[in-house]
Design a protein around this motif. Structure first.
Motif, PDB file in Angstrom:
ATOM      1  N   ILE A   1      17.151 -15.984  21.721  1.00 53.77           N
ATOM      2  CA  ILE A   1      16.390 -16.345  20.525  1.00 53.77           C
ATOM      3  C   ILE A   1      15.863 -15.064  19.895  1.00 53.77           C
ATOM      4  CG2 ILE A   1      14.431 -17.636  19.596  1.00 53.77           C
ATOM      5  CD1 ILE A   1      14.703 -19.543  21.992  1.00 53.77           C
ATOM      6  N   ILE A   2      16.065 -14.956  18.590  1.00 57.57           N
ATOM      7  CA  ILE A   2      15.643 -13.789  17.830  1.00 57.57           C
ATOM      8  C   ILE A   2      14.517 -14.207  16.900  1.00 57.57           C
ATOM      9  CG2 ILE A   2      16.389 -11.983  16.221  1.00 57.57           C
ATOM     10  CD1 ILE A   2      19.330 -13.247  17.235  1.00 57.57           C
ATOM     11  N   SER A   3      13.378 -13.553  17.021  1.00 58.20           N
ATOM     12  CA  SER A   3      12.267 -13.809  16.113  1.00 58.20           C
ATOM     13  C   SER A   3      12.445 -12.937  14.877  1.00 58.20           C
ATOM     14  CB  SER A   3      10.946 -13.472  16.798  1.00 58.20           C
ATOM     15  OG  SER A   3       9.875 -13.635  15.897  1.00 58.20           O
ATOM     16  N   VAL A   4      12.370 -13.578  13.699  1.00 54.69           N
ATOM     17  CA  VAL A   4      12.495 -12.856  12.435  1.00 54.69           C
ATOM     18  C   VAL A   4      11.227 -13.092  11.626  1.00 54.69           C
ATOM     19  CG1 VAL A   4      13.866 -12.525  10.346  1.00 54.69           C
ATOM     20  CG2 VAL A   4      14.991 -13.273  12.452  1.00 54.69           C
ATOM     21  N   GLN A   5      10.596 -12.014  11.238  1.00 58.17           N
ATOM     22  CA  GLN A   5       9.402 -12.077  10.404  1.00 58.17           C
ATOM     23  C   GLN A   5       9.726 -11.370   9.096  1.00 58.17           C
ATOM     24  OE1 GLN A   5       6.595 -13.659  11.608  1.00 58.17           O
ATOM     25  NE2 GLN A   5       7.636 -14.035  13.532  1.00 58.17           N
ATOM     26  N   SER A   6       9.908 -12.124   8.047  1.00 60.97           N
ATOM     27  CA  SER A   6      10.190 -11.596   6.719  1.00 60.97           C
ATOM     28  C   SER A   6      11.450 -10.743   6.700  1.00 60.97           C
ATOM     29  CB  SER A   6       8.969 -10.846   6.195  1.00 60.97           C
ATOM     30  OG  SER A   6       9.172 -10.478   4.863  1.00 60.97           O
ATOM     31  N   ASP A   7      11.311  -9.427   6.701  1.00 62.88           N
ATOM     32  CA  ASP A   7      12.476  -8.575   6.547  1.00 62.88           C
ATOM     33  C   ASP A   7      12.823  -7.785   7.811  1.00 62.88           C
ATOM     34  OD1 ASP A   7      10.293  -6.929   6.516  1.00 62.88           O
ATOM     35  OD2 ASP A   7      10.972  -5.714   4.823  1.00 62.88           O
ATOM     36  N   GLN A   8      12.348  -8.258   8.971  1.00 62.73           N
ATOM     37  CA  GLN A   8      12.677  -7.547  10.204  1.00 62.73           C
ATOM     38  C   GLN A   8      12.711  -8.476  11.404  1.00 62.73           C
ATOM     39  OE1 GLN A   8       9.759  -4.533  10.953  1.00 62.73           O
ATOM     40  NE2 GLN A   8       8.058  -5.956  11.007  1.00 62.73           N
ATOM     41  N   THR A   9      13.545  -8.131  12.375  1.00 61.86           N
ATOM     42  CA  THR A   9      13.521  -8.844  13.642  1.00 61.86           C
ATOM     43  C   THR A   9      12.398  -8.226  14.469  1.00 61.86           C
ATOM     44  OG1 THR A   9      15.197  -7.367  14.579  1.00 61.86           O
ATOM     45  CG2 THR A   9      15.976  -9.407  13.602  1.00 61.86           C
ATOM     46  N   THR A  10      11.611  -9.073  15.100  1.00 63.17           N
ATOM     47  CA  THR A  10      10.451  -8.575  15.826  1.00 63.17           C
ATOM     48  C   THR A  10      10.557  -8.750  17.333  1.00 63.17           C
ATOM     49  OG1 THR A  10       9.307 -10.678  15.501  1.00 63.17           O
ATOM     50  CG2 THR A  10       8.901  -8.923  13.875  1.00 63.17           C
ATOM     51  N   ASP A  11      11.471  -9.599  17.781  1.00 61.47           N
ATOM     52  CA  ASP A  11      11.614  -9.824  19.224  1.00 61.47           C
ATOM     53  C   ASP A  11      12.941 -10.516  19.484  1.00 61.47           C
ATOM     54  OD1 ASP A  11      10.898  -9.755  21.895  1.00 61.47           O
ATOM     55  OD2 ASP A  11       9.441 -11.380  21.774  1.00 61.47           O
ATOM     56  N   LEU A  12      13.458 -10.317  20.680  1.00 59.42           N
ATOM     57  CA  LEU A  12      14.677 -10.986  21.121  1.00 59.42           C
ATOM     58  C   LEU A  12      14.522 -11.232  22.608  1.00 59.42           C
ATOM     59  CD1 LEU A  12      18.295 -10.326  20.201  1.00 59.42           C
ATOM     60  CD2 LEU A  12      17.670 -10.145  22.607  1.00 59.42           C
ATOM     61  N   LYS A  13      14.704 -12.487  23.007  1.00 59.41           N
ATOM     62  CA  LYS A  13      14.574 -12.854  24.421  1.00 59.41           C
ATOM     63  C   LYS A  13      15.697 -13.797  24.798  1.00 59.41           C
ATOM     64  CE  LYS A  13       9.628 -12.267  24.682  1.00 59.41           C
ATOM     65  NZ  LYS A  13       8.323 -12.865  24.804  1.00 59.41           N
ATOM     66  N   SER A  14      16.041 -13.773  26.077  1.00 56.04           N
ATOM     67  CA  SER A  14      17.056 -14.686  26.595  1.00 56.04           C
ATOM     68  C   SER A  14      16.397 -15.657  27.569  1.00 56.04           C
ATOM     69  CB  SER A  14      18.169 -13.909  27.306  1.00 56.04           C
ATOM     70  OG  SER A  14      19.212 -14.785  27.677  1.00 56.04           O
ATOM     71  N   TRP A  15      16.896 -16.892  27.544  1.00 58.78           N
ATOM     72  CA  TRP A  15      16.336 -17.973  28.346  1.00 58.78           C
ATOM     73  C   TRP A  15      17.456 -18.759  29.010  1.00 58.78           C
ATOM     74  CZ3 TRP A  15      11.058 -18.026  28.314  1.00 58.78           C
ATOM     75  CH2 TRP A  15      10.435 -17.327  27.289  1.00 58.78           C
ATOM     76  N   GLN A  16      17.145 -19.362  30.149  1.00 63.96           N
ATOM     77  CA  GLN A  16      18.095 -20.242  30.823  1.00 63.96           C
ATOM     78  C   GLN A  16      17.327 -21.397  31.453  1.00 63.96           C
ATOM     79  OE1 GLN A  16      20.603 -18.360  33.753  1.00 63.96           O
ATOM     80  NE2 GLN A  16      22.129 -19.953  33.538  1.00 63.96           N
ATOM     81  N   LEU A  17      17.942 -22.579  31.414  1.00 61.02           N
ATOM     82  CA  LEU A  17      17.297 -23.749  32.003  1.00 61.02           C
ATOM     83  C   LEU A  17      17.316 -23.662  33.521  1.00 61.02           C
ATOM     84  CD1 LEU A  17      18.660 -26.774  29.936  1.00 61.02           C
ATOM     85  CD2 LEU A  17      16.348 -25.861  29.919  1.00 61.02           C
ATOM     86  N   ASP A  18      16.225 -24.081  34.156  1.00 68.46           N
ATOM     87  CA  ASP A  18      16.207 -24.181  35.607  1.00 68.46           C
ATOM     88  C   ASP A  18      16.594 -25.599  36.020  1.00 68.46           C
ATOM     89  OD1 ASP A  18      13.919 -25.802  35.303  1.00 68.46           O
ATOM     90  OD2 ASP A  18      12.526 -24.215  35.911  1.00 68.46           O
ATOM     91  N   ASP A  19      16.508 -25.896  37.298  1.00 69.47           N
ATOM     92  CA  ASP A  19      16.915 -27.213  37.807  1.00 69.47           C
ATOM     93  C   ASP A  19      16.027 -28.346  37.297  1.00 69.47           C
ATOM     94  OD1 ASP A  19      18.981 -26.019  39.176  1.00 69.47           O
ATOM     95  OD2 ASP A  19      17.854 -25.870  41.060  1.00 69.47           O
ATOM     96  N   ASN A  20      14.840 -28.020  36.789  1.00 66.96           N
ATOM     97  CA  ASN A  20      13.928 -29.028  36.239  1.00 66.96           C
ATOM     98  C   ASN A  20      13.990 -29.101  34.718  1.00 66.96           C
ATOM     99  OD1 ASN A  20      12.841 -29.749  38.804  1.00 66.96           O
ATOM    100  ND2 ASN A  20      11.680 -27.846  38.776  1.00 66.96           N
ATOM    101  N   ARG A  21      15.028 -28.512  34.139  1.00 70.26           N
ATOM    102  CA  ARG A  21      15.254 -28.475  32.691  1.00 70.26           C
ATOM    103  C   ARG A  21      14.112 -27.798  31.947  1.00 70.26           C
ATOM    104  NH1 ARG A  21      19.380 -29.858  30.293  1.00 70.26           N
ATOM    105  NH2 ARG A  21      18.364 -30.256  28.313  1.00 70.26           N
ATOM    106  N   GLN A  22      13.545 -26.775  32.582  1.00 69.43           N
ATOM    107  CA  GLN A  22      12.537 -25.937  31.944  1.00 69.43           C
ATOM    108  C   GLN A  22      13.153 -24.556  31.714  1.00 69.43           C
ATOM    109  OE1 GLN A  22       9.526 -27.225  30.966  1.00 69.43           O
ATOM    110  NE2 GLN A  22      10.470 -29.104  31.714  1.00 69.43           N
ATOM    111  N   PHE A  23      12.856 -23.959  30.566  1.00 72.26           N
ATOM    112  CA  PHE A  23      13.392 -22.633  30.290  1.00 72.26           C
ATOM    113  C   PHE A  23      12.664 -21.578  31.109  1.00 72.26           C
ATOM    114  CE2 PHE A  23      15.266 -24.209  26.234  1.00 72.26           C
ATOM    115  CZ  PHE A  23      16.534 -23.643  26.379  1.00 72.26           C
ATOM    116  N   GLN A  24      13.445 -20.674  31.671  1.00 72.93           N
ATOM    117  CA  GLN A  24      12.928 -19.512  32.362  1.00 72.93           C
ATOM    118  C   GLN A  24      13.483 -18.270  31.665  1.00 72.93           C
ATOM    119  OE1 GLN A  24      10.637 -19.903  34.718  1.00 72.93           O
ATOM    120  NE2 GLN A  24      10.906 -22.115  34.515  1.00 72.93           N
TER     121      GLN A  24
END
Length: 155
Positions: free
Chosen positions: A125-148
């Motif tokens: 997921i890439i966070s975009v604020q107006s004219d710039q990207t401000t953060d990028l993180k990767s996530w994966q579901l665990d066995d309880n369908r929660q993102f880690q």
């Protein structure tokens, strides 16, 4: 852990900026070796979110509000996923994840993201604020369908 190059990172960020204020989306092609996923190709796709998409998810969760805007939802057309999957297989690759942007919001999964996620994929997921990207993180579901959070390594 997910491994990528600077050109892959730049491609995703540039796509997010180009589609702002709407969400961008795309597929991540690569290989999986034990716990490491290597991105070989970033495939940008159109955001095909529409009224039909919204109507096909009426029972995901009552707590997830209906939204008809590409500014807060994304969808990749099934025929595109199937085509990319075939192309990847022909090259001894596979779809290892999905990326999308969050315009004017954090790079954390929404309840909708969790509801539609597949457990084997990484979700960047890439966070975009107006004219710039401000953060990028990767996530994966665990066995309880929660993102880690998933570690990202730039090669």
């Amino acid at each position: 852990m997910i491994l990528m190059t600077f050109p892959h990172l730049n491609q995703m960020c540039n796509h997010a900026l180009a589609t702002y204020p709407e969400e961008c989306c795309g597929l991540l092609l690569g290989t999986i070796n034990n716990t490491e996923k290597l991105i070989v190709e970033v495939r940008a796709t159109p955001n095909s979110w529409s009224l039909e998409n919204e109507e096909s998810f009426p029972t995901i969760s009552p707590s997830i509000p209906k939204v008809l805007s590409k500014q807060t939802r994304f969808a990749i057309a099934p025929q595109i996923i199937l085509q990319v999957q075939k192309e990847a297989r022909d090259r001894a690759l596979q779809i290892i994840g999905v990326y999308h942007s969050h315009p004017d919001y954090l790079a954390i999964p929404s309840e909708f993201d969790r509801a539609i996620a597949w457990s084997d994929y990484s979700y960047i997921i890439i966070s975009v604020q107006s004219d710039q990207t401000t953060d990028l993180k990767s996530w994966q579901l665990d066995d309880n369908r929660q993102f880690q959070a998933e570690n990202i390594q730039i090669l």
